[in-house]
Design a protein around this motif. Structure first.
Motif, PDB file in Angstrom:
ATOM      1  N   ARG A 141       0.831  -1.208   0.000  1.00 42.95           N
ATOM      2  CA  ARG A 141       0.000   0.000   0.000  1.00 42.95           C
ATOM      3  C   ARG A 141       0.860   1.250   0.000  1.00 42.95           C
ATOM      4  O   ARG A 141       0.557   2.226  -0.687  1.00 42.95           O
ATOM      5  CB  ARG A 141      -0.926   0.005   1.222  1.00 42.95           C
ATOM      6  CG  ARG A 141      -2.351  -0.269   0.842  1.00 42.95           C
ATOM      7  CD  ARG A 141      -3.260  -0.056   2.014  1.00 42.95           C
ATOM      8  NE  ARG A 141      -3.628  -1.383   2.496  1.00 42.95           N
ATOM      9  CZ  ARG A 141      -3.905  -1.675   3.745  1.00 42.95           C
ATOM     10  NH1 ARG A 141      -3.869  -0.749   4.669  1.00 42.95           N
ATOM     11  NH2 ARG A 141      -4.231  -2.892   4.080  1.00 42.95           N
TER      12      ARG A 141
ATOM     13  N   SER B 187       2.396   1.645  -3.436  1.00 40.99           N
ATOM     14  CA  SER B 187       1.352   2.056  -4.370  1.00 40.99           C
ATOM     15  C   SER B 187       1.044   3.538  -4.210  1.00 40.99           C
ATOM     16  O   SER B 187       0.876   4.248  -5.200  1.00 40.99           O
ATOM     17  CB  SER B 187       0.093   1.225  -4.139  1.00 40.99           C
ATOM     18  OG  SER B 187      -0.943   1.636  -4.979  1.00 40.99           O
ATOM     19  N   LEU B 188       1.001   4.010  -2.975  1.00 42.03           N
ATOM     20  CA  LEU B 188       0.741   5.427  -2.723  1.00 42.03           C
ATOM     21  C   LEU B 188       1.878   6.290  -3.265  1.00 42.03           C
ATOM     22  O   LEU B 188       1.634   7.311  -3.921  1.00 42.03           O
ATOM     23  CB  LEU B 188       0.565   5.681  -1.224  1.00 42.03           C
ATOM     24  CG  LEU B 188       0.361   7.138  -0.817  1.00 42.03           C
ATOM     25  CD1 LEU B 188      -0.936   7.674  -1.401  1.00 42.03           C
ATOM     26  CD2 LEU B 188       0.374   7.277   0.687  1.00 42.03           C
TER      27      LEU B 188
ATOM     28  N   PHE C 283       3.902   5.550  -5.708  1.00 44.21           N
ATOM     29  CA  PHE C 283       3.833   5.532  -7.163  1.00 44.21           C
ATOM     30  C   PHE C 283       2.712   6.423  -7.661  1.00 44.21           C
ATOM     31  O   PHE C 283       2.884   7.142  -8.643  1.00 44.21           O
ATOM     32  CB  PHE C 283       3.631   4.097  -7.659  1.00 44.21           C
ATOM     33  CG  PHE C 283       3.683   3.989  -9.155  1.00 44.21           C
ATOM     34  CD1 PHE C 283       4.896   4.033  -9.812  1.00 44.21           C
ATOM     35  CD2 PHE C 283       2.529   3.867  -9.888  1.00 44.21           C
ATOM     36  CE1 PHE C 283       4.961   3.944 -11.193  1.00 44.21           C
ATOM     37  CE2 PHE C 283       2.570   3.781 -11.270  1.00 44.21           C
ATOM     38  CZ  PHE C 283       3.791   3.824 -11.914  1.00 44.21           C
ATOM     39  N   ASP C 284       1.558   6.401  -6.996  1.00 38.39           N
ATOM     40  CA  ASP C 284       0.440   7.257  -7.407  1.00 38.39           C
ATOM     41  C   ASP C 284       0.786   8.736  -7.285  1.00 38.39           C
ATOM     42  O   ASP C 284       0.378   9.542  -8.121  1.00 38.39           O
ATOM     43  CB  ASP C 284      -0.803   6.951  -6.572  1.00 38.39           C
ATOM     44  CG  ASP C 284      -1.452   5.638  -6.960  1.00 38.39           C
ATOM     45  OD1 ASP C 284      -1.144   5.120  -8.055  1.00 38.39           O
ATOM     46  OD2 ASP C 284      -2.264   5.129  -6.171  1.00 38.39           O
ATOM     47  N   LEU C 285       1.552   9.085  -6.275  1.00 35.06           N
ATOM     48  CA  LEU C 285       1.902  10.489  -6.070  1.00 35.06           C
ATOM     49  C   LEU C 285       3.002  10.957  -7.018  1.00 35.06           C
ATOM     50  O   LEU C 285       3.054  12.137  -7.365  1.00 35.06           O
ATOM     51  CB  LEU C 285       2.349  10.712  -4.627  1.00 35.06           C
ATOM     52  CG  LEU C 285       1.270  10.558  -3.556  1.00 35.06           C
ATOM     53  CD1 LEU C 285       1.888  10.703  -2.175  1.00 35.06           C
ATOM     54  CD2 LEU C 285       0.151  11.553  -3.744  1.00 35.06           C
ATOM     55  N   ASN C 286       3.873  10.045  -7.433  1.00 29.48           N
ATOM     56  CA  ASN C 286       5.070  10.452  -8.185  1.00 29.48           C
ATOM     57  C   ASN C 286       5.140   9.871  -9.589  1.00 29.48           C
ATOM     58  O   ASN C 286       6.205   9.855 -10.186  1.00 29.48           O
ATOM     59  CB  ASN C 286       6.324  10.017  -7.407  1.00 29.48           C
ATOM     60  CG  ASN C 286       6.454  10.752  -6.097  1.00 29.48           C
ATOM     61  OD1 ASN C 286       6.252  11.947  -6.037  1.00 29.48           O
ATOM     62  ND2 ASN C 286       6.772  10.028  -5.046  1.00 29.48           N
ATOM     63  N   TRP C 287       4.034   9.410 -10.147  1.00 38.50           N
ATOM     64  CA  TRP C 287       4.087   8.787 -11.470  1.00 38.50           C
ATOM     65  C   TRP C 287       4.537   9.775 -12.544  1.00 38.50           C
ATOM     66  O   TRP C 287       5.231   9.419 -13.473  1.00 38.50           O
ATOM     67  CB  TRP C 287       2.750   8.161 -11.851  1.00 38.50           C
ATOM     68  CG  TRP C 287       1.670   9.175 -12.110  1.00 38.50           C
ATOM     69  CD1 TRP C 287       0.807   9.686 -11.204  1.00 38.50           C
ATOM     70  CD2 TRP C 287       1.366   9.803 -13.359  1.00 38.50           C
ATOM     71  NE1 TRP C 287      -0.011  10.605 -11.809  1.00 38.50           N
ATOM     72  CE2 TRP C 287       0.305  10.694 -13.130  1.00 38.50           C
ATOM     73  CE3 TRP C 287       1.894   9.689 -14.647  1.00 38.50           C
ATOM     74  CZ2 TRP C 287      -0.231  11.477 -14.141  1.00 38.50           C
ATOM     75  CZ3 TRP C 287       1.352  10.471 -15.653  1.00 38.50           C
ATOM     76  CH2 TRP C 287       0.294  11.351 -15.395  1.00 38.50           C
ATOM     77  N   ASP C 288       4.181  11.043 -12.403  1.00 34.55           N
ATOM     78  CA  ASP C 288       4.582  12.025 -13.401  1.00 34.55           C
ATOM     79  C   ASP C 288       6.091  12.278 -13.359  1.00 34.55           C
ATOM     80  O   ASP C 288       6.720  12.468 -14.399  1.00 34.55           O
ATOM     81  CB  ASP C 288       3.809  13.322 -13.228  1.00 34.55           C
ATOM     82  CG  ASP C 288       3.930  13.922 -11.841  1.00 34.55           C
ATOM     83  OD1 ASP C 288       4.213  13.165 -10.885  1.00 34.55           O
ATOM     84  OD2 ASP C 288       3.738  15.138 -11.697  1.00 34.55           O
TER      85      ASP C 288
END
Length: 45
Positions: A9, A12-13, A15-20
Motif C-alpha cells: 500500500r 502504491s501510494l 507511485f500514485d503520487l510520483n508517477w509524473d
C-alpha cells in the motif's frame, strides 16, 4: 502478512503520487538514448 500488505500500500501510494516524475525521468532517458543512437549513425558519415 500484514507488513507485506502495508508495504504494498505504501509503495502504491508513492507511485500514485510520483508517477509524473517517474515518467519525466524515463522520457529524458529515452531521449538521451535515442539521441545517442542517431548520433552514432551520423558520426559514421
Amino acid at each position: 502478512m500484514q507488513h507485506i500488505v502495508s508495504g504494498y500500500r505504501g509503495m502504491s501510494l508513492l507511485f500514485d503520487l510520483n508517477w509524473d516524475r517517474i515518467m519525466y525521468i524515463g522520457t529524458i532517458a529515452l531521449g538521451l538514448l535515442a539521441g545517442g543512437f542517431v548520433g552514432s549513425f551520423l558520426g559514421s558519415f
